[in-house]
Design a protein around this motif. Structure first.
Motif, PDB file in Angstrom:
ATOM      1  N   ASP A 552      23.717  98.801  96.906  1.00 26.71           N
ATOM      2  CA  ASP A 552      24.532  98.772  95.699  1.00 26.71           C
ATOM      3  C   ASP A 552      26.012  98.863  96.037  1.00 26.71           C
ATOM      4  OD1 ASP A 552      25.420 100.904  93.052  1.00 26.71           O
ATOM      5  OD2 ASP A 552      24.899  98.792  92.816  1.00 26.71           O
ATOM      6  N   HIS A 557      26.266  95.453  91.412  1.00 23.84           N
ATOM      7  CA  HIS A 557      25.158  95.154  90.497  1.00 23.84           C
ATOM      8  C   HIS A 557      25.751  94.696  89.164  1.00 23.84           C
ATOM      9  CE1 HIS A 557      26.057  99.472  89.688  1.00 23.84           C
ATOM     10  NE2 HIS A 557      25.986  99.041  88.434  1.00 23.84           N
ATOM     11  N   LYS A 559      25.258  94.715  84.896  1.00 20.84           N
ATOM     12  CA  LYS A 559      24.816  95.643  83.852  1.00 20.84           C
ATOM     13  C   LYS A 559      23.349  95.399  83.530  1.00 20.84           C
ATOM     14  CE  LYS A 559      25.903  97.099  79.128  1.00 20.84           C
ATOM     15  NZ  LYS A 559      26.790  96.869  77.964  1.00 20.84           N
ATOM     16  N   GLU A 564      20.234 103.079  85.396  1.00 18.77           N
ATOM     17  CA  GLU A 564      21.550 103.714  85.390  1.00 18.77           C
ATOM     18  C   GLU A 564      22.699 102.707  85.390  1.00 18.77           C
ATOM     19  OE1 GLU A 564      18.574 106.486  86.868  1.00 18.77           O
ATOM     20  OE2 GLU A 564      19.190 104.486  87.546  1.00 18.77           O
ATOM     21  N   ALA A 565      22.402 101.410  85.405  1.00 20.46           N
ATOM     22  CA  ALA A 565      23.449 100.379  85.487  1.00 20.46           C
ATOM     23  C   ALA A 565      24.020 100.143  84.104  1.00 20.46           C
ATOM     24  CB  ALA A 565      22.893  99.097  86.088  1.00 20.46           C
ATOM     25  N   ASP A 568      28.903  96.560  84.884  1.00 21.03           N
ATOM     26  CA  ASP A 568      28.929  95.791  86.135  1.00 21.03           C
ATOM     27  C   ASP A 568      29.679  96.576  87.211  1.00 21.03           C
ATOM     28  OD1 ASP A 568      29.336  92.501  84.607  1.00 21.03           O
ATOM     29  OD2 ASP A 568      27.603  93.839  84.796  1.00 21.03           O
ATOM     30  N   ARG A 569      29.227  96.367  88.455  1.00 21.91           N
ATOM     31  CA  ARG A 569      29.927  96.944  89.612  1.00 21.91           C
ATOM     32  C   ARG A 569      30.161  95.840  90.637  1.00 21.91           C
ATOM     33  NH1 ARG A 569      27.944 101.961  93.526  1.00 21.91           N
ATOM     34  NH2 ARG A 569      29.777 101.934  94.893  1.00 21.91           N
TER      35      ARG A 569
END
Length: 823
Positions: A552, A557, A559, A564-565, A568-569
């Motif tokens: 991760d 990742h 959304k 737990e997402a 967006d990351r």
């Protein structure tokens, strides 16, 4: 009883013999014992003098032969240098047929039979013409005849083609054959042995208009050797016969090209027939059939050739396995000297051959026979005179002194001074013995004073304040970007130079180094020096996260990818877009992470978790590891394709053991840093403290040094840190009053803890005795917040020594204490 009788009988005989000698006068003793000995000594002296005189006579002849060899080599070099100047002066202006003919005619009139050919090879057929010197004068060779000649002069060598104007190339000895018809007033066979000098001729508008070739008749070089071996030699000191002397010219590959001949026959063809008689080897080399090269069994020749190839001259005093036939009672002197040629005035002279001079001289034997007669009469007279002198002198005078000298010599061998205890034999020796004893007593007293003074100086020096060495400021913008890499030693300078070269490229980099050597600082320096410096620098520790968190953190990742997402990351690859991404502890990555990294680095695109779309990224990847990835590849724990993908460029950070000269600079840097952070003002190191730091092996490298300095600064009660204030991480606990380290729980420890451990390792293992399998994070907590890299280094050391058992790899790695029965 019989043995006792024999011993008593021998003792009685010895006593009778000593008593009989005591009745002799000094004169009789000298005549009976010393005169025969003196006669033998003088005879031996005469023999030794004869040997040494012959040696120096032979040395003088050898040096004379060497000087003659050097003179021949120098004369040949001067001849070739003059030819080089001639061809350069001729090539200074455009070369025409008339100008080339005039040069050949002028040189023939001024320098005789020096040049055999003069050739110009232009850009087209009309600009190619050649002249040769004959007995009738200078003749022009038609171009078609020159082209058909063996070793045609119109064929320009590759070395000449690669030369620039102003440079002259020298060819090997070449045999040229022109057809007997086709030119000249008297058609006949024309065979030449030449050394060709070639140089480019500059065109008026730039470039090269052609190549000028001057061929030196090799007989002119041979005649130099013949002159120096004759009675008309410029170095002639006295008349000698020429039959037992010979000069040989060899090229740099060992081919004998020609030998000296009779100076009165300058036109005699080149030959090595006399030299190669009774020798085995190769006959004829490409371009010159008259050459000869001795075989490998002629070791003396090849030993001399090796020296010539290295540009060394010298003299050998042994019978060579080549040269003219050996004469009876002759001595062998073999001198050798290299022949050098400069392609241009500014270039270094190259070895193109050498001269070997073989001199089989009869002079040492003649001198030896003459000396024998003189030495016999001289020695006989000296014997008589010395015998008379010995009778007058008393030999026993020196005996007490000799005994005293032997006692002093024996004391020197024993290695310590003490007073001499010898019986007094006479007034002089007794007085000398007392003087020596007084001198020994004075020396012993001074030695004791010096020891006390040395101890005092060592104590004072240990507490002496050492000026802190500040790192030198590096010049330029690059220097400012490297300020965090402290060090002035060769290893550090090589690292900085390597970083500048690596930063100039945009390829991926693998940083290799032990724990605590500054791999992350190195990666940051590469980033700051590169064109990506304005963009982000992102660092991810692959050993601090488990597999899912690491995936991760690297790839991000979208959304809803997991519960737990919430949003967006981007992930490290996209966060470092345009900049640099550091993958620290890459060796701890799991197989799944390794596969994902391999694909990302191959296509330069990633897919965030939960997304089917690939996103391109532009980030330079720097991987860092303190383990040997090749060993992990061999063990199947690391992908080989990922290893070669990462190791496009590699940088090795030196350990502190490899740059011990930087310890004073680093110590001063860390001490100033600690004092500033702790608000303690100015702190200094004593000489003893610095010596203690420099004597430590530093398994934790720069990080351990930094911790040690900070620990000493934190605990310091004064502004000067002494040696006793320095404590290393692997030092045992402080001993109690009885001199033993207290271990209240020693009885409960397993046998594996009896092994030699550092204080940090022992503390952590005690806390983990009842824990069962534990992770690296457990070790860090048990050891008292041990840094991650230090913990990894400790665990690897314990596994290697068989104290711990390792199971799994990457984030799933577990360790367990092994019992002695298991080991």
């Amino acid at each position: 009883m019989l043995n006792l009788f024999r011993r008593n009988h021998r003792a009685e005989v010895s006593d009778l013999y000593a008593e009989g000698l005591s009745q002799w006068s000094i004169r009789k003793k000298l005549l009976v014992f010393l005169v025969p000995a003196a006669v033998c000594i003088l005879m031996a002296t005469g023999l030794i003098l004869n040997i040494f005189s012959n040696y120096y006579i032979e040395l003088a002849i050898g040096r004379s032969s060497l000087i003659l060899t050097l003179a021949q080599a120098r004369e040949v070099e001067s001849l070739l240098e003059g030819c080089r100047e001639d061809i350069l002066s001729l090539a200074y202006r455009p070369v025409t047929r008339e100008r080339l003919r005039d040069f050949m005619e002028a040189s023939a009139a001024a320098r005789g039979a020096l040049y055999a050919e003069a050739v110009f090879v232009g850009e087209d057929y009309e600009r190619q013409f050649a002249f040769i010197r004959t007995d009738e004068g200078v003749e022009e060779v038609p171009a078609d005849v020159a082209n058909k000649a063996r070793n045609s002069p119109f064929v320009v060598s590759r070395k000449a083609l690669e030369s620039a104007p102003g440079q002259v190339s020298l060819s090997d000895l070449t045999e040229v054959y022109y057809q007997p018809t086709g030119f000249g007033v008297a058609p006949r066979q024309r065979s030449l042995s030449v050394l060709r000098l070639s140089t480019p001729v500059a065109a008026p508008g730039g470039g090269v208009s052609g190549y000028l070739i001057l061929s030196v008749d090799a007989r002119a070089v041979r005649n130099v050797l013949s002159l120096y071996n004759s009675n008309r030699s410029p170095l002639l000191g006295f008349s000698r016969t020429t039959e037992n002397r010979q000069s040989i010219f060899v090229d740099e590959r060992g081919w004998m090209l020609f030998q000296s001949e009779n100076v009165d026959e300058p036109a005699r063809p080149l030959s090595v027939e006399e030299v190669k008689s009774n020798l085995s080897g190769d006959h004829g080399k490409p371009g010159y059939d008259g050459a000869f090269r001795p075989g490998p069994r002629h070791e003396a020749f090849w030993r001399i050739l090796t020296a010539l190839q290295q540009g060394r001259s010298g003299m050998e005093r042994s019978e060579p396995d080549f040269g003219p036939p050996k004469l009876a009672s002759s001595e062998d002197f073999v001198g050798y000297a290299p022949v050098r040629f400069k392609e241009s005035g500014a270039s270094e002279a190259l070895v193109v051959g050498g001269i070997i001079f073989v001199d089989r001289s009869l002079l040492p034997r003649a001198a030896e026979f003459g000396q024998i007669n003189i030495m016999f009469l001289t020695t006989l007279g000296a014997i008589v005179s010395l015998a008379a002198l010995i009778v007058v002198l008393a030999g026993f005078i020196t005996k007490p002194l000799a005994r005293l000298a032997e006692a002093v010599r024996q004391m020197r061998h024993e290695g310590h001074l003490h007073e001499l205890d010898l019986p007094d034999s006479d007034l002089e020796s007794a007085s000398l013995k007392r003087s020596i004893n007084r001198l020994i007593a004075a020396v012993l007293s001074k030695e004791m004073e010096l020891k006390v003074r040395d101890e005092r100086l060592r104590s004072v020096r240990a507490k002496e304040k050492v000026p802190l060495i500040a790192p030198r400021s590096r010049k330029g913008l690059d220097g400012e970007k490297l300020e965090d890499l402290v060090g002035e030693g060769p290893a550090m300078l090589r690292l900085l130079e390597r970083l500048r070269k690596v930063a100039a490229t945009d390829a991926d980099v693998l940083v290799i180094g032990e724990t605590g050597t500054g791999k992350e600082l190195t990666a940051e320096a590469i980033h700051r020096l590169s064109a990506r410096a304005p963009m982000p620098f992102i660092s991810i520790n692959c050993g601090a996260l488990d597999e899912n968190l690491l995936m991760d953190a690297l790839f991000g990742h979208v959304k809803g990818a997991f519960s737990e997402a919430k949003r967006d990351r981007k992930g490290a690859f996209l966060a470092a877009d345009g900049g640099t991404l550091l993958l620290d502890e890459i060796g701890n990555a799991s197989p799944r992470v390794q596969q994902a990294l391999l694909r990302a680095l191959s296509v330069r695109r990633i897919s965030p978790l939960g997304s089917d779309e690939e996103t391109a990224f532009d980030a330079r990847v720097i991987a860092a590891t303190n383990v040997n990835l090749k060993e992990l590849v061999a063990a199947g724990e690391f992908r080989e394709d990922l290893y070669y993908r990462l190791q496009v460029l590699s940088v090795s950070t030196p350990s502190l053991r490899e740059r011990a000269e930087d310890i004073p600079v680093l110590s001063g840097y860390f001490l100033r840093l600690a004092a500033r952070r702790m608000g303690k003002g100015e702190l200094s190191l004593s000489r003893g403290a610095l010596d203690k730091l420099e004597g430590h092996p530093w398994p934790g490298n720069v990080r351990e040094l930094k911790n040690c300095i900070i620990r000493a600064a934190a605990m310091a009660e004064r502004d000067l840190i002494l040696a006793e204030d320095i404590h290393f991480e692997d030092e045992p606990a402080i001993a109690g009053p009885a001199g033993e380290t207290p271990r209240p729980e020693a009885a409960a420890e397993p046998p594996s803890l009896d092994a030699p451990l550092t204080g940090r390792q022992r503390k952590a293992l005690r806390a983990l005795l009842e824990h069962g399998p534990f992770t690296r994070q457990d070790y860090q907590v048990a050891g008292g917040d041990v840094p991650q890299r230090t913990a990894q280094h400790d665990l690897q050391d314990l596994v290697r020594r068989g104290i711990l058992e390792k199971d799994g790899r990457g984030p799933s790695t577990r360790y367990q204490i092994r019992h002695r029965s298991e080991a």
